[in-house]
Write a protein that holds these residues in place. Structure first.
Motif, PDB file in Angstrom:
ATOM      1  N   PRO A 206       2.259  -2.193   7.697  1.00 39.57           N
ATOM      2  CA  PRO A 206       1.248  -2.261   6.634  1.00 39.57           C
ATOM      3  C   PRO A 206       0.090  -3.177   7.013  1.00 39.57           C
ATOM      4  O   PRO A 206       0.191  -4.001   7.915  1.00 39.57           O
ATOM      5  CB  PRO A 206       2.026  -2.894   5.482  1.00 39.57           C
ATOM      6  CG  PRO A 206       2.965  -3.843   6.182  1.00 39.57           C
ATOM      7  CD  PRO A 206       3.305  -3.220   7.519  1.00 39.57           C
ATOM      8  N   ARG A 207      -1.001  -3.033   6.289  1.00 40.29           N
ATOM      9  CA  ARG A 207      -2.082  -4.016   6.300  1.00 40.29           C
ATOM     10  C   ARG A 207      -1.982  -4.829   5.015  1.00 40.29           C
ATOM     11  O   ARG A 207      -1.648  -4.286   3.961  1.00 40.29           O
ATOM     12  CB  ARG A 207      -3.448  -3.334   6.372  1.00 40.29           C
ATOM     13  CG  ARG A 207      -3.803  -2.784   7.741  1.00 40.29           C
ATOM     14  CD  ARG A 207      -5.149  -2.092   7.693  1.00 40.29           C
ATOM     15  NE  ARG A 207      -5.556  -1.590   8.979  1.00 40.29           N
ATOM     16  CZ  ARG A 207      -6.436  -2.185   9.788  1.00 40.29           C
ATOM     17  NH1 ARG A 207      -7.006  -3.310   9.417  1.00 40.29           N
ATOM     18  NH2 ARG A 207      -6.760  -1.659  10.944  1.00 40.29           N
ATOM     19  N   HIS A 208      -2.286  -6.106   5.139  1.00 42.70           N
ATOM     20  CA  HIS A 208      -2.304  -6.989   3.969  1.00 42.70           C
ATOM     21  C   HIS A 208      -3.770  -7.233   3.610  1.00 42.70           C
ATOM     22  O   HIS A 208      -4.488  -7.926   4.325  1.00 42.70           O
ATOM     23  CB  HIS A 208      -1.603  -8.308   4.307  1.00 42.70           C
ATOM     24  CG  HIS A 208      -1.450  -9.231   3.142  1.00 42.70           C
ATOM     25  ND1 HIS A 208      -0.319  -9.976   2.936  1.00 42.70           N
ATOM     26  CD2 HIS A 208      -2.272  -9.523   2.110  1.00 42.70           C
ATOM     27  CE1 HIS A 208      -0.463 -10.702   1.824  1.00 42.70           C
ATOM     28  NE2 HIS A 208      -1.647 -10.443   1.327  1.00 42.70           N
ATOM     29  N   SER A 230      -4.078  -9.449   7.670  1.00 42.61           N
ATOM     30  CA  SER A 230      -2.935  -8.816   8.333  1.00 42.61           C
ATOM     31  C   SER A 230      -2.384  -9.601   9.519  1.00 42.61           C
ATOM     32  O   SER A 230      -1.249  -9.376   9.929  1.00 42.61           O
ATOM     33  CB  SER A 230      -3.314  -7.403   8.790  1.00 42.61           C
ATOM     34  OG  SER A 230      -3.602  -6.577   7.681  1.00 42.61           O
ATOM     35  N   ILE A 277      -0.629  -4.206  -0.255  1.00 40.65           N
ATOM     36  CA  ILE A 277      -0.377  -3.700   1.086  1.00 40.65           C
ATOM     37  C   ILE A 277      -0.997  -2.309   1.137  1.00 40.65           C
ATOM     38  O   ILE A 277      -0.953  -1.560   0.160  1.00 40.65           O
ATOM     39  CB  ILE A 277       1.113  -3.668   1.467  1.00 40.65           C
ATOM     40  CG1 ILE A 277       1.945  -2.882   0.457  1.00 40.65           C
ATOM     41  CG2 ILE A 277       1.652  -5.059   1.650  1.00 40.65           C
ATOM     42  CD1 ILE A 277       3.371  -2.670   0.912  1.00 40.65           C
ATOM     43  N   ASP A 279      -1.396   1.263   3.468  1.00 39.42           N
ATOM     44  CA  ASP A 279      -0.843   2.005   4.597  1.00 39.42           C
ATOM     45  C   ASP A 279      -1.952   2.682   5.402  1.00 39.42           C
ATOM     46  O   ASP A 279      -3.140   2.543   5.095  1.00 39.42           O
ATOM     47  CB  ASP A 279       0.218   3.013   4.131  1.00 39.42           C
ATOM     48  CG  ASP A 279      -0.344   4.158   3.294  1.00 39.42           C
ATOM     49  OD1 ASP A 279      -1.571   4.392   3.329  1.00 39.42           O
ATOM     50  OD2 ASP A 279       0.449   4.819   2.593  1.00 39.42           O
ATOM     51  N   LEU A 287       1.109  -6.063  -4.577  1.00 37.05           N
ATOM     52  CA  LEU A 287       2.133  -7.003  -4.139  1.00 37.05           C
ATOM     53  C   LEU A 287       2.346  -8.114  -5.144  1.00 37.05           C
ATOM     54  O   LEU A 287       3.449  -8.341  -5.623  1.00 37.05           O
ATOM     55  CB  LEU A 287       1.739  -7.630  -2.795  1.00 37.05           C
ATOM     56  CG  LEU A 287       2.134  -6.921  -1.512  1.00 37.05           C
ATOM     57  CD1 LEU A 287       1.615  -7.720  -0.316  1.00 37.05           C
ATOM     58  CD2 LEU A 287       3.646  -6.785  -1.426  1.00 37.05           C
ATOM     59  N   THR A 442      -2.112  -4.618  12.042  1.00 40.85           N
ATOM     60  CA  THR A 442      -1.224  -4.546  10.880  1.00 40.85           C
ATOM     61  C   THR A 442      -0.531  -5.896  10.770  1.00 40.85           C
ATOM     62  O   THR A 442      -0.706  -6.774  11.621  1.00 40.85           O
ATOM     63  CB  THR A 442      -0.145  -3.446  11.044  1.00 40.85           C
ATOM     64  OG1 THR A 442       0.808  -3.874  12.039  1.00 40.85           O
ATOM     65  CG2 THR A 442      -0.762  -2.114  11.459  1.00 40.85           C
ATOM     66  N   THR A 443       0.300  -6.047   9.758  1.00 43.21           N
ATOM     67  CA  THR A 443       1.030  -7.309   9.604  1.00 43.21           C
ATOM     68  C   THR A 443       2.061  -7.487  10.720  1.00 43.21           C
ATOM     69  O   THR A 443       2.613  -8.568  10.875  1.00 43.21           O
ATOM     70  CB  THR A 443       1.729  -7.385   8.236  1.00 43.21           C
ATOM     71  OG1 THR A 443       2.568  -6.237   8.067  1.00 43.21           O
ATOM     72  CG2 THR A 443       0.717  -7.437   7.110  1.00 43.21           C
TER      73      THR A 443
END
Length: 666
Positions: A206-208, A230, A277, A279, A287, A442-443
């Motif tokens: 995921p990306r934060h 992320s 988060i 995708d 979150l 991404t994370t």
């Protein structure tokens, strides 16, 4: 407007709030523990009140002590910063009862959104897409295992009252769920005084991305774009930027409008952050909401021109927002690197001690670039084991993302920190990483790109030649100075030759130096040449050079026949030899490091919480040996291979220094 506010915090965020209050003509009050008696925030504030011993649960998060400081000083309002009491409903209620303004949201909003379990339920009721998970209370480790199996591995175990990466673990199986539950529970209790834990599905890749919201008490609410967060390690943000290189305008608007709607649903006022988060298809999932100022707020300020602390103070004074959504314009790109007191070469474990040298880059605003450093420390000050290891937030701004990254590279190379382990080399490495440059993050970036930890940077051939040319030119300058000094003593001056051999990163470069008053031309044996100019003089720890028209910044340390040079994440021993010295150096045997394969060394200064084995016990690879606590984080040390414990030198409750022997093996 308020005449005096108290900052219920410490470190860089306390200093940050003081700066804006000073700009607004508001007097400030600092609070401090025994460990912070000489801290920078204490020096900067107009007044300061001592509130107890170093542990936060005996000082900074004791509401009665903070209230006493308010009464002593007559403060009209309190800014809580982040962490500590910033999301504590009881603190907000105590202030309201005393008639003191809380520079933050109402107690009801804190209760509704500050608690991760409650906020998720409210988000679900509001129709916001959330990550699957179990929002109820978890009884014990076995209950955590049962829930984890129902949700499906991998799962994220999180402290309900958590923040800043504390009380968070990822579990991929039953054993990790048991261990993670107990460690998260312990960290949550120690850091927040609340050991409630919840479990949710861990979304891989995921990306934060988070949205900054700002609401007043008159029904107005806006969002100020997003922040890409992320780049994380152990669920702790390391590098943030604004805007995100991934979002398009439609997704940004949808996330922003949803974030504002959620905030207004709980009558939120002040600055707050709604975290998502996202995708790979730009689907986003709620979150949590942080009902406070975020650590990474400077990047939003840099791209919007909005002082968030000032807006928080004005909202707390019941003023209306001076901005409407149409007034919010995102301008340029901003980067933030968190400088942590942790050793990247020891798996980023905390490092404490005295800052023997602390020279951040000069803060400046110039056409096309901004450098900003939010910090709470100073040269000669102590990095304490009692608090978070972050010591500064280095930020840069430029019109484009690539330009902001380049500004950050130079700023990181310019940042001098000595006396403790720190993550500057790692931050530099990320800035130069191709995936980061592309915005392909991404994370999982750090876990995927540095699976075996960080072992430093090996410079590319072209960069290594630039460093070799610089080192040769600098060494020649140093040699000239030495000959002049010796010449006055011996009545003759030793001649400095043109031919040298530079050895760096396992490579040898034979060079010839042709110098003139403006600089030097360094020619390699293959005919390649570089023009080097600089005003560096021997003894200076920072060298700013120009190599063929491009800037190069080197941290320069003393070393026999050369220098210790650090740049772009690389830490090099660079030897510069005369032709005869080079012949002799090639004959010298290599010095081998001592064998510590049969020892378990304490990887950081910390407290032994638990010993999991006993003398004579056979341990297997990956088995837990002991737990060490440092800077509010529990670290489980595991066996690297099968062995038998022959001796245990430490016990629970012992405080150990780095590299002290915890146990020995046969």
């Amino acid at each position: 407007m308020f005449k005096k506010i108290l900052i219920a915090n410490r470190g860089e965020i306390a200093c940050r709030v003081i700066k804006t209050a000073r700009k607004m003509g508001i007097k400030t009050v600092a609070i401090y523990s025994d460990a912070d008696k000489n801290a920078l925030h204490v020096e900067m504030a107009d007044e300061a009140v001592h509130i107890g011993p170093p542990p936060a649960n005996q000082s900074y998060i004791v509401i009665d002590k903070v209230m006493d400081a308010i009464r002593q000083t007559g403060a009209e309002a309190v800014h809580p910063g982040y962490g500590f009491l910033s999301e504590n409903k009881l603190f907000a209620e105590a202030l309201a009862k005393e008639g003191v303004a809380f520079i933050g949201p109402p107690a009801g909003a804190i209760e509704a959104m500050g608690d991760k379990i409650t906020s998720k339920k409210l988000a679900q009721e509001a129709g916001v897409s959330t990550v699957p998970g179990f929002m109820g209370l978890i009884d014990d480790a076995e209950h955590a295992v049962t829930i984890s199996n129902e949700v499906g591995y991998p799962v994220m175990i999180k402290a309900s009252a958590g923040g800043g990466g504390k009380g968070m673990r990822i579990a991929w199986n039953d054993e990790e769920a048991r261990e993670g539950f107990q460690s998260s529970k312990n960290e949550a209790a120690n850091s927040f005084g609340d050991d409630r834990i919840f479990i949710e599905k861990f979304v891989t890749q995921p990306r934060h991305i988070e949205i900054q919201v700002l609401c007043d008490s008159h029904g107005n609410g806006i969002y100020l774009g997003e922040r890409e967060c992320s780049i994380q390690r152990r669920n702790q943000k390391v590098i943030e930027e604004a805007p995100s290189p991934f979002l398009d305008e439609a997704t940004r608007r949808a996330m922003g409008e949803q974030a504002v709607a959620l905030a207004q649903a709980v009558d939120y006022t002040s600055a707050g952050t709604v975290e998502f988060i996202v995708d790979g298809e730009r689907n986003f999932y709620f979150l949590e909401m942080n009902t406070r100022l975020q650590v990474e707020h400077p990047v939003t300020e840099l791209i919007t021109g909005v002082d968030l602390v000032e807006q928080m103070i004005r909202v707390a004074y019941s003023e209306k927002l001076s901005l409407a959504q149409k007034d919010v314009v995102l301008n340029g790109w901003a980067m933030e690197c968190r400088l942590y007191a942790e050793d990247p070469y020891r798996n980023f474990l905390p490092s404490i001690g005295r800052l023997s040298r602390y020279r951040p880059p000069v803060e400046e605003v110039r056409p096309g670039a901004v450098v900003r450093n939010d910090t709470g420390v100073y040269e000669g000050g102590e990095i304490s084991m009692y608090y978070d290891p972050m010591i500064a937030k280095l930020c840069t701004w430029a019109p484009t993302r690539s330009e902001a990254i380049e500004e950050m590279r130079i700023a990181l190379d310019t940042f001098e920190v000595e006396g403790i382990g720190h993550n500057l080399p790692f931050l530099s490495a990320v800035m130069d990483h191709p995936k980061f440059e592309e915005g392909n993050i991404t994370t999982a970036f750090i876990a995927e790109e540095y699976p075996d930890g960080f072992e430093g940077v090996e410079l590319h051939a072209e960069d290594l030649r630039r460093v070799a040319a610089a080192a040769a030119a600098m060494y020649r300058v140093a040699e000239i100075r030495r000959t002049r000094i010796s010449g006055t003593m011996d009545n003759h001056e030793r001649k400095v030759g043109r031919d040298w051999t530079v050895v760096a990163q396992g490579q040898r470069f034979v060079v010839t130096i042709d110098a003139d008053p403006q600089g030097a031309t360094v020619t390699f044996s293959d005919g390649d040449s570089h023009r080097v100019t600089s005003d560096w003089t021997p003894g200076q720890s920072l060298a700013r050079l120009d190599i063929d028209g491009a800037p190069l910044v080197l941290k320069v340390g003393k070393a026999t026949s050369g220098f210790r040079i650090r740049t772009r994440g690389a830490d090099l021993k660079v030897n510069v030899y005369s032709p005869r010295q080079a012949e002799l150096a090639a004959l010298m045997p290599e010095k081998l490091p001592p064998d510590t394969s049969k020892l378990l060394l304490c990887p950081m200064p910390g407290l032994i919480v638990k010993i999991d084995v006993e003398v004579g016990q056979e341990v297997q690879e990956g088995q837990a040996l002991c737990t060490v606590e440092a800077m509010k984080m529990e670290n489980i040390l595991r066996a690297e291979k099968k062995a038998i414990v022959s001796k245990i030198n430490a016990a629970p409750g012992d405080s150990l220094a780095v590299d002290e022997v915890i146990m020995e093996f046969e």
